[in-house]
Design an enzyme around this catalytic site. Structure first.
Site, PDB file in Angstrom:
ATOM      1  N   GLN A   1       1.084  -0.908  -0.101  1.00  0.00           N
ATOM      2  CA  GLN A   1      -0.084  -0.422   0.179  1.00  0.00           C
ATOM      3  C   GLN A   1       1.353   0.970  -0.291  1.00  0.00           C
ATOM      4  O   GLN A   1       1.577   1.826   1.200  1.00  0.00           O
ATOM      5  CB  GLN A   1      -1.188  -0.337   1.355  1.00  0.00           C
ATOM      6  N   PHE A   2       1.487   1.353  -1.193  1.00  0.00           N
ATOM      7  CA  PHE A   2       1.800   2.704  -1.476  1.00  0.00           C
ATOM      8  C   PHE A   2       1.648   4.055  -0.587  1.00  0.00           C
ATOM      9  O   PHE A   2       2.232   4.832  -0.149  1.00  0.00           O
ATOM     10  CB  PHE A   2       2.690   2.698  -3.029  1.00  0.00           C
ATOM     11  N   THR A   3       0.257   4.476  -0.404  1.00  0.00           N
ATOM     12  CA  THR A   3      -0.159   5.350  -0.389  1.00  0.00           C
ATOM     13  C   THR A   3      -0.069   6.091   1.702  1.00  0.00           C
ATOM     14  O   THR A   3      -0.547   6.496   1.913  1.00  0.00           O
ATOM     15  CB  THR A   3      -2.596   5.114  -0.437  1.00  0.00           C
TER      16      THR A   3
END
Length: 147
Positions: free
Chosen positions: A78-80
Site C-alpha cells: 500500500q504505497f499510499t
C-alpha cells in the site's frame, strides 16, 4: 517502512473479482515502502510483528503473539501509506519508494515473514479489494524508523 497491522478473525484480497490471498485468524498487514528503506527496515518489522502480544489469552488479556496462536498473515502492498497530506488537498507521494525498488523490498519482507508464519499476499501494484474482519478492533501503526 510503514506497517498498519490489524488483528483479524479473517481477511482476504480480490483482484479482478478473484480471491488471490485469504487467511483465517491472524494479522492483516498493509505495508508501505518509503524512500530510503533498506533490509534493516525489513528486519526491524519482521523481528517485531509476529511476536507482538496482541491476541487474547484465556482470561481475555492481550498476552499472546501471532506465533503463539499459530496464526496467519495477509500482506498487502500500500504505497499510499507514504502519502503526504500536509499541503493542499491532494496527497503527494514523493516519499513513496520507486515502484521497482518498492516491489523488491516488499518481496523480501514477504519472504522473511513467511519463514516465521504462514503468509498470503495480494498482487503488488494491482487494484485490490481487501476484506478485513478486524477483531476487536485492534489496529496498530508501526514505522520501522521509530523501532
Amino acid at each position: 517502512m510503514i506497517a498498519v497491522i490489524q488483528r483479524v478473525s479473517s481477511s482476504y484480497v480480490e483482484v479482478n473479482g478473484e480471491i488471490v490471498g485469504k487467511i483465517g485468524k491472524g494479522i492483516n498487514i498493509l505495508l508501505g515502502v518509503v524512500k530510503g528503506d533498506t533490509d534493516e527496515d525489513i528486519k526491524k518489522l519482521v523481528n517485531k510483528i509476529p511476536y507482538l502480544r496482541i491476541f487474547e489469552d484465556e482470561i481475555g488479556k492481550m498476552n499472546l503473539s501471532l506465533v503463539d496462536i499459530e496464526g496467519e498473515v495477509l500482506i498487502i502492498s500500500q504505497f499510499t501509506l507514504a502519502g503526504n497530506l500536509k499541503k493542499g488537498r491532494r496527497p503527494s507521494f514523493e516519499n513513496a519508494e520507486e515502484p521497482s525498488r518498492a516491489q523488491e523490498l516488499y518481496n523480501r519482507f514477504v519472504k522473511q515473514m513467511s519463514q516465521i508464519v504462514p503468509v498470503q499476499t495480494g498482487v503488488f501494484a494491482a487494484h485490490m479489494k481487501v476484506f478485513i474482519e478486524n477483531d476487536g478492533p485492534v489496529t496498530f501503526i508501526l514505522n520501522s524508523k521509530e523501532l
